[in-house]
Design an enzyme around this catalytic site. Sequence first.
Site, mmCIF file in Angstrom:
data_model
loop_
_atom_site.group_PDB
_atom_site.id
_atom_site.type_symbol
_atom_site.label_atom_id
_atom_site.label_comp_id
_atom_site.label_asym_id
_atom_site.label_seq_id
_atom_site.Cartn_x
_atom_site.Cartn_y
_atom_site.Cartn_z
ATOM 1 N N GLU A 133 0.816 -1.088 -0.177
ATOM 2 C CA GLU A 133 0.036 0.123 0.017
ATOM 3 C C GLU A 133 0.991 1.166 0.105
ATOM 4 O O GLU A 133 2.037 1.018 0.258
ATOM 5 C CB GLU A 133 -0.920 -0.040 1.228
ATOM 6 C CG GLU A 133 -2.086 -1.035 1.194
ATOM 7 C CD GLU A 133 -2.731 -1.246 2.335
ATOM 8 O OE1 GLU A 133 -3.900 -0.895 2.144
ATOM 9 O OE2 GLU A 133 -2.253 -1.796 3.375
ATOM 10 N N HIS A 151 -8.881 9.439 3.401
ATOM 11 C CA HIS A 151 -8.544 8.237 2.374
ATOM 12 C C HIS A 151 -8.602 8.729 0.974
ATOM 13 O O HIS A 151 -9.677 9.429 0.679
ATOM 14 C CB HIS A 151 -9.119 6.969 2.495
ATOM 15 C CG HIS A 151 -8.701 5.895 2.087
ATOM 16 N ND1 HIS A 151 -8.549 5.839 0.634
ATOM 17 C CD2 HIS A 151 -7.968 4.702 2.731
ATOM 18 C CE1 HIS A 151 -7.893 4.467 0.496
ATOM 19 N NE2 HIS A 151 -7.719 3.858 1.624
ATOM 20 N N HIS A 176 -11.273 9.564 6.991
ATOM 21 C CA HIS A 176 -10.853 7.850 7.326
ATOM 22 C C HIS A 176 -10.659 7.784 8.562
ATOM 23 O O HIS A 176 -10.737 6.535 9.260
ATOM 24 C CB HIS A 176 -10.028 7.671 6.252
ATOM 25 C CG HIS A 176 -9.608 6.210 6.277
ATOM 26 N ND1 HIS A 176 -10.671 5.119 5.854
ATOM 27 C CD2 HIS A 176 -8.484 5.547 6.493
ATOM 28 C CE1 HIS A 176 -10.194 3.970 5.886
ATOM 29 N NE2 HIS A 176 -8.742 4.113 6.298
#
Length: 534
Positions: free
Chosen positions: A116, A239, A346
């Site tokens: 990620e 996010h 987020h």
Amino acid sequence: MIEYDFIIIGTGAAGLSAALHAAEHGRVAVLSKGAADDSNSSWAQGGIACVQSEEDSIEQHVNDTLVAGAGLCKEGVVRAIVTDGPARIAELVKWGVHFDQREATDGHLEFDLTREGGHTRRRVLHSADATGRELTGKLIAAVRAHPRIEVLEHHFAIDLVTTAKLGFVSEERVVGLYVLDEKSGEVETFRSDRVILATGGCGRVYLYTTNPQIATGDGVAMAWRAGATVSNMEFIQFHPTCLYHPQKRSFLITEAMRGEGARLVDKDGNEFMQKHDPRGSLAPRDVVARAIDHEIKRTGGPCVYLDISHKPADFIIAHFPNIHRACLEVDIDITRQPIPVVPAAHYQCGGVLTDVNGATSIRGLAAVGEVGCTGLHGANRLASNSLLECLVVSKRAVDFILQKLPVGKPHTQSYDIPAWKHGDAQDLDELVVIYHNWDEIRRLMWDYVSIVRTNKRLQRAAARLRNLKREMQEFYWNFRVTSEVLELRNLVETASLIVDCAVRRQESRGLHYTLDYPATENAKPPSDTLLRRY
Ligand code: FAD
Ligand code: SIN
């Protein structure tokens, strides 16, 4: 009055794993407002970051975390959490949690690690694209099966009771809490010397968020009212890739999709991330969310797009089956079409100030998981480090509390907690006003306190929140308490803490970006934002 050795507020990854550890030493109550599986943890997609391969190392994971954290991580805390990770993963496997595996070149099975943003190595363990569901499903089953754990669903923690609140000033510690039984509407008094807050984050403070309904900042607000120190609440992580579709507003498109080659593009299919950062689509989240915000403002479009359609369809469906299914429900076939995405609130990087053992400034009270601020994330959390922190710190918190307050040994005088008084509270028939205030807070936080901030916008937000807080106090004292009233009270408190912290930070760093102070101060070491009540 109901008494337990441990009371744990929250049934996400942090609360459930704390309960399993605590139950080895005493009787445990674990509370959730709503159902036990209603948590941010259950919605987690990407996975858990943890060093598992020979191509990776603790030092590399530490370093990636420090880089993402923009100078504000506590290095000792980062190293301790990253180092404890493999043992916690082994424990999850023992508790029955399944992570995807693949066959290595020599034929043995190994974890199928994904990547990620901000990670320089593949180190994210996952269960397809629904890691959270697998994790909480198995932990809830283990907790329910444990003879020393009582799971109390639909039990809303209202406020902590401390010795100071009872008027004893010789020692400051937690002694219990008031809890609303959401089904009966009655308020019960719970007594314990060991309380673990695991209430998660506060995404619902914002109009657009990836978080479920439960994320209303209850834990931070409760701890703050009890006198605990709160830190770094200005660092709210947005996010970059939440699905942009009116029927699925809070649906996340995992960052792991970019880890597997998806590209961020504009409406004409042009990649834009390289203009903003050499790491492109896999730059840390603060950078990517700001770049998307910039592109949306520059083009005047409502969203940008995430495109993985260049990958084979069977690869996409095998890796992202839930996202594939959810997008098809709104007529987007991700194997053939780019996905419309926008940033959304987020994750809360700040919270109740703790050390690496989750210990707060109040004796006997720990804060673990998203509600706590250990110093792991600094000014910007590295993807998939949150679940890791939940698992590591919850275990450390139980061990630490037991060291200080062993079960079975009388360590202090016992305190009687007065029963909750409804006073002249009436039934709530003005629910519509609650919903109006709820909308107002979330909209003003989105408009004035989101990805790009200014002094003027923060001042406007602060002024409106002061009014809303006054109004809320009136509701709280005049009406019989309900979950709606309590959540709104916590939402206003948490929004105010975010704004107070944001006003204090006169620089741009990590997730806090302000046009009035666009540069990062080069103070060494940079300072945390601390809010102390007393
Ligand atoms: P939560 O899981 O949010 O649990 C909070 C619990 O507290 C709930 O049981 C709730 O009922 C209870 N609670 C709250 N207030 C009260 C109250 N007043 N009284 C009683 N109970 C209360 N992180 C990763 O590391 N990897 C990922 O892949 C990942 N994906 C994510 C995807 C999504 C869509 C979201 C929203 C987050 C994701 N995150 C991920 C972040 C991560 O999921 C959360 O930070 C983490 O799960 C928080 O766990 P927690 O146990 O602290 O809180
Ligand atoms: C994601 O899957 O993109 C979320 C991971 C995280 O928030 O850590």
